[in-house]
Motif scaffolding. Structure first.
Motif, PDB file in Angstrom:
ATOM      1  N   ALA A   1     -32.521   2.569  41.061  1.00  0.00           N
ATOM      2  CA  ALA A   1     -32.092   3.663  40.183  1.00  0.00           C
ATOM      3  C   ALA A   1     -31.900   3.172  38.750  1.00  0.00           C
ATOM      4  O   ALA A   1     -32.291   3.853  37.790  1.00  0.00           O
ATOM      5  CB  ALA A   1     -30.802   4.275  40.717  1.00  0.00           C
ATOM      6  N   GLY A   2     -31.302   1.982  38.585  1.00  0.00           N
ATOM      7  CA  GLY A   2     -31.096   1.436  37.250  1.00  0.00           C
ATOM      8  C   GLY A   2     -32.407   1.121  36.538  1.00  0.00           C
ATOM      9  O   GLY A   2     -32.565   1.400  35.344  1.00  0.00           O
ATOM     10  N   ILE A   3     -33.355   0.554  37.275  1.00  0.00           N
ATOM     11  CA  ILE A   3     -34.651   0.200  36.673  1.00  0.00           C
ATOM     12  C   ILE A   3     -35.453   1.451  36.329  1.00  0.00           C
ATOM     13  O   ILE A   3     -36.026   1.557  35.235  1.00  0.00           O
ATOM     14  CB  ILE A   3     -35.445  -0.708  37.635  1.00  0.00           C
TER      15      ILE A   3
ATOM     16  N   PHE B   1     -36.665  -6.135  33.669  1.00  0.00           N
ATOM     17  CA  PHE B   1     -37.066  -4.803  33.222  1.00  0.00           C
ATOM     18  C   PHE B   1     -36.050  -4.158  32.277  1.00  0.00           C
ATOM     19  O   PHE B   1     -36.432  -3.404  31.377  1.00  0.00           O
ATOM     20  CB  PHE B   1     -37.299  -3.884  34.424  1.00  0.00           C
ATOM     21  N   THR B   2     -34.765  -4.415  32.477  1.00  0.00           N
ATOM     22  CA  THR B   2     -33.745  -3.708  31.691  1.00  0.00           C
ATOM     23  C   THR B   2     -33.099  -4.558  30.607  1.00  0.00           C
ATOM     24  O   THR B   2     -32.449  -4.013  29.715  1.00  0.00           O
ATOM     25  CB  THR B   2     -32.637  -3.187  32.616  1.00  0.00           C
TER      26      THR B   2
ATOM     27  N   LEU C   1     -33.526  -9.520  43.532  1.00  0.00           N
ATOM     28  CA  LEU C   1     -33.242  -8.206  42.949  1.00  0.00           C
ATOM     29  C   LEU C   1     -32.612  -8.305  41.559  1.00  0.00           C
ATOM     30  O   LEU C   1     -33.026  -7.579  40.639  1.00  0.00           O
ATOM     31  CB  LEU C   1     -32.348  -7.397  43.892  1.00  0.00           C
ATOM     32  N   PRO C   2     -31.605  -9.178  41.339  1.00  0.00           N
ATOM     33  CA  PRO C   2     -31.057  -9.304  39.971  1.00  0.00           C
ATOM     34  C   PRO C   2     -32.082  -9.753  38.945  1.00  0.00           C
ATOM     35  O   PRO C   2     -32.064  -9.284  37.804  1.00  0.00           O
ATOM     36  CB  PRO C   2     -29.935 -10.338  40.144  1.00  0.00           C
TER      37      PRO C   2
END
Length: 551
Positions: free
Chosen positions: A507-509, A356-357, A349-350
């Motif tokens: 949510a962050g991505i 992406f971010t 996940l990290p």
């Protein structure tokens, strides 16, 4: 005399500046003392500030430690069969679960309708597509990771071969479960869906076929079997005719909130309000206000959560019959599941988030500590939803419209930890009973585990129900689920924490990818209310329409 006094005064006053400032030693000493006092004061202020900002996290960590210590300590005094004492011990934890579950309905409805109503249709469509693609991708990646680990470690071929079984499985047909999932997306009664959901139940009844020979009955059975899947018994000839037992299938109401149906309804209602523009703005504003009020209630509940977590953990430890034997018999299985969960949470996940971010994923994770600890303590991603949204908005600065849109859907369909667990558990059971799964069957496990995890409700131990679908799909006996029931309560906490973390990263991505679709009001515009500066605002219309709407 007076002259002497005046002279004395002159001497004294002429020496005073020399003593206080012109003496190099005194000046340096005073400077050092002042600097040291300033440094110590600033250090103390920093420590106090850090403690205040992280007080809830500290309290939750202390609560987990106290819960473990209290539970282990009470095991020496109480028996697991003293159910009344355990029931009373769990009472503060039950209050926490009730308060969190109480907020699920208003939070999901208000957040989804506000998010959909404040975005134009194209923006919400693109955001929804990104959300679903992310959740499906990470869930499937978790399943593949679990399969690789369980095939490599081979936990079913190691350790104890006489595992103590516990509990009883629940039968479930894969096709029935799929139809139930789709059926619950469209509830027949919206009010009823807040406390009941639809479920297919299978019964049996005896049918007597009169005036038919055994050969005709057998032909009838063969015809039925070729058209439907039924467990039909052999015919039994009587004086009145031939009796057979056939299955009866009907849709019944089962207790429990139909979250999926509420999510679908809220999404469609929010989309319609967005299309209505100025006419739908008052209703969007109502749900926006409801969301803000619900989040304020969440703040009150959060400060009680450390107390509830202590007693939830303690009561669960006390009611376990033999912790030592349980961990010893299923050690390899637990290591496999936990290894997969930690790899998925700390590496997979990290890395996806960083790609992406281009941001530090561990800083993002640090902002979600409160939600992760609550998920571990309550073992419910739905109950943790209010805290997840609060941490995303306040600690990580995620746009509230994205949070309101992504997290309710994630709490419903995103189950990375559950998918990994189901894949590992099904192959572990196959290894334990000596059944070799071929490549095709492993692929079936991966696909059904992904689909079953999406249909798992965000409540404690819901994965056990959906895991019967995976076992049935590859022909494994569902009775063998009892092999792992004794440790499911423990592993359930870790996979729930991974589920919540996956929702947060999603949510962050999605926010980063949708930054061009989200238009925020100017921060310095005095006409923009404070809550709208955080991202809450109805669809943009011309000024005259807004004035007419408010009248």
């Amino acid at each position: 005399m007076s002259g002497k006094q005046n002279g004395l005064e002159t001497v004294v006053h002429s020496r005073t500046p020399l003593m206080e400032s012109d003496n190099p030693r005194n000046s340096d000493r005073d400077l050092i003392m002042t600097t040291g006092a300033d440094k110590s004061g600033r250090t103390g202020d920093k420590i106090v500030k850090v403690l205040k900002s992280n007080l809830l996290i500290i309290l939750m960590i202390i609560a987990v430690i106290l819960g473990l210590g209290l539970g282990i300590g009470l095991r020496d005094i109480w028996s697991p069969y003293e159910t009344r004492k355990i029931f009373y011990l769990r009472f503060p934890g039950d209050l926490l679960m009730n308060m969190l579950k109480m907020l699920i309905l208003p939070l999901i409805v208000s957040s989804l309708i506000t998010a959909m109503g404040s975005l134009d249709t194209n923006a919400s469509g693109r955001m929804g597509l990104r959300t679903v693609v992310y959740y499906m991708t990470t869930t499937f990646a978790a399943v593949i990771l679990g399969i690789i680990l369980v095939v490599t470690i081979q936990p079913g071929n190691k350790g104890e071969k006489n595992i103590t079984k516990a509990g009883a499985p629940k039968e479930a047909e894969p096709l029935d479960a799929l139809f139930d999932l789709i059926r619950n997306c469209f509830p027949d009664n919206l009010i009823e869906s807040t406390f009941q959901k639809q479920e297919t139940t299978v019964g049996k009844r005896t049918v007597i076929i009169k005036g038919s020979s055994t050969s005709n009955v057998n032909q009838t059975l063969a015809t039925l079997a070729s058209n439907i899947t039924s467990n039909l018994t052999a015919p039994n000839a009587t004086d009145d005719g031939t009796s057979i037992v056939v299955e009866t299938m009907k849709v019944t109401k089962a207790s429990g909130m139909n979250i999926l149906g509420i999510v679908v309804f809220s999404l469609f209602l929010g989309g319609v309000l967005s299309k209505m523009g100025a006419d739908g703005a008052p209703l969007v504003k109502f749900f926006e206000c409801l969301h803000v009020a619900t989040m304020k209630l969440v703040t009150l509940v959060i400060w009680y959560s450390p107390v509830g977590i202590v007693f939830l953990i303690a009561s669960k430890l006390v009611e376990m019959e033999d912790l030592g034997t349980m961990f010893e018999q299923l050690a390899y299985y637990m290591v496999t599941v936990l290894s997969g969960l930690f790899i998925h949470a700390l590496i997979v996940l990290p890395v996806i988030y960083a790609i992406f971010t281009r941001k530090n994923p561990f800083t993002f994770m640090a902002g979600m500590i409160k939600a992760i600890l609550t998920a571990w303590g309550t073992a419910s991603s739905s109950a943790t939803l209010p805290l997840t949204m609060r941490c995303l908005e306040e600690n990580n600065g995620v746009d509230p419209r994205v949070t309101m849109f992504v997290t309710p859907i994630g709490a419903t369909i995103n189950m990375d930890g559950t998918a990994l667990y189901e894949a590992v558990a099904s192959i572990f059971i196959a290894q334990y009973i000596g059944r070799d799964l071929g490549v095709g069957e492993v692929i079936v496990v991966s696909l059904t585990a992904t689909a079953a995890a999406i249909g798992a409700a965000g409540v404690p131990q819901a994965g056990l129900v959906t895991m019967t679908i995976v076992l049935t799909a590859v022909g494994l006996p569902i009775d063998e689920i009892t092999l792992i029931l004794s440790v499911d309560w423990f592993l359930d906490r870790f996979r729930t924490a991974v589920n919540v973390l996956g929702d947060a990263f999603g949510a962050g991505i999605v926010e980063h990818l949708s930054r061009n679709d989200i238009s925020k009001p100017l921060e310095f515009d005095p006409e923009v209310p404070k809550e709208q500066r955080n991202g809450f605002h109805p669809p943009e219309t011309d000024r005259q329409d807004k004035l007419d709407t408010r009248m």
